[in-house]
Motif scaffolding. Structure first.
Motif, mmCIF file in Angstrom:
data_model
loop_
_atom_site.group_PDB
_atom_site.id
_atom_site.type_symbol
_atom_site.label_atom_id
_atom_site.label_comp_id
_atom_site.label_asym_id
_atom_site.label_seq_id
_atom_site.Cartn_x
_atom_site.Cartn_y
_atom_site.Cartn_z
ATOM 1 N N SER A 195 65.966 -1.922 29.197
ATOM 2 C CA SER A 195 65.293 -1.729 30.183
ATOM 3 C C SER A 195 65.695 -0.897 31.353
ATOM 4 N N ASP A 196 64.977 0.292 31.507
ATOM 5 C CA ASP A 196 65.018 1.374 32.162
ATOM 6 C C ASP A 196 65.519 1.166 33.664
ATOM 7 N N ARG A 197 64.850 -0.182 33.981
ATOM 8 C CA ARG A 197 65.214 -0.491 35.455
ATOM 9 C C ARG A 197 66.904 -0.881 35.515
ATOM 10 N N THR A 257 67.339 6.909 29.514
ATOM 11 C CA THR A 257 66.178 6.049 29.464
ATOM 12 C C THR A 257 66.416 5.173 27.926
ATOM 13 N N MET A 314 63.314 -6.705 26.668
ATOM 14 C CA MET A 314 63.152 -5.254 26.337
ATOM 15 C C MET A 314 64.389 -4.826 25.640
ATOM 16 N N THR A 315 65.292 -5.370 25.809
ATOM 17 C CA THR A 315 66.596 -5.033 24.959
ATOM 18 C C THR A 315 66.673 -5.291 23.786
ATOM 19 N N GLU A 318 62.640 -10.777 30.887
ATOM 20 C CA GLU A 318 61.637 -9.549 30.507
ATOM 21 C C GLU A 318 62.737 -8.607 30.138
ATOM 22 N N ASP A 319 63.963 -8.504 30.986
ATOM 23 C CA ASP A 319 64.849 -6.979 30.651
ATOM 24 C C ASP A 319 65.814 -7.626 29.609
ATOM 25 N N GLU A 347 69.183 -8.906 36.205
ATOM 26 C CA GLU A 347 68.519 -9.052 34.827
ATOM 27 C C GLU A 347 67.457 -10.225 34.718
ATOM 28 N N SER A 373 71.120 -1.095 27.612
ATOM 29 C CA SER A 373 69.665 -1.792 27.883
ATOM 30 C C SER A 373 68.678 -1.312 27.370
#
Length: 189
Positions: free
Chosen positions: A89-91, A102, A138-139, A134-135, A131, A87
């Protein structure tokens, strides 16, 4: 010896894939293997035989921590390394995939591959619980950044985009099926 045996039985086989998600888990062992592969390829060249080429899976955070491994892999004959970037997304990486990396570290791993003459195959995944759009974006931006990096180095690259498919018995499957209010409705969409 095992690679040479396969090649003797099937002379057209000169490319091998290391299917190990953590080929670079233990630096000393990895370096010993890379040195042995490099020596074997040098011997093959002396005998006018085609040197072997390799592909293999690495943990990006270990590659960044030990950049000498990337150089050794190239010298050993690796042309492509694959890594589960998962991903952008770090989250998502920390909360759901539970990776110790990360997006920035994954980017640096791709750059190390390119700097050392290898291609990268970025393995990514969509559909993690919680997810958001926005995630996902980010990917998408992360994958685009790897593409721009590849262009800068003049190297080909590739990526896989898979959709999370939880199996019975896995944590994500069991929690999703039970869904006692732990997951929002948007996950199903």
């Amino acid at each position: 010896a095992e690679l040479n045996h396969v090649n003797q039985e099937f002379p057209r086989v000169t490319g091998f894939m290391f299917y190990d998600d953590e080929l670079n888990l233990e630096v000393r062992t990895t370096m010993a293997l890379m040195n042995a592969l490099e020596r074997n390829n040098k011997e093959r060249k002396k005998r006018d035989e085609i040197p072997y080429s390799f592909r293999g899976f690495v943990k990006s955070e270990l590659l960044v921590r030990h950049p000498e491994v990337a150089e050794a892999m190239y010298k050993a004959g690796f042309s492509v390394i694959l890594s589960g970037f998962e991903s952008g997304s770090d989250r998502i990486l920390t909360e759901h995939v539970r990776k110790t990396t990360t997006a920035d570290i994954n980017y640096k791993a791709a750059e190390l591959a390119f700097q050392n003459g290898m291609e990268i195959k970025a393995l990514t995944m969509l559909g993690q619980p919680t997810e958001t759009l926005e995630d996902v974006r980010m990917t998408e931006k992360f994958i685009d950044s790897i593409g721009r990096l590849a262009q800068r180095y003049g190297k080909p690259w590739d990526f896989d985009m898979t959709i999370l498919t939880p199996y019975p018995g896995s944590k994500v499957y069991d929690e999703t099926v039970a869904n006692e209010g732990k997951h929002r409705e948007e996950f199903g969409k």
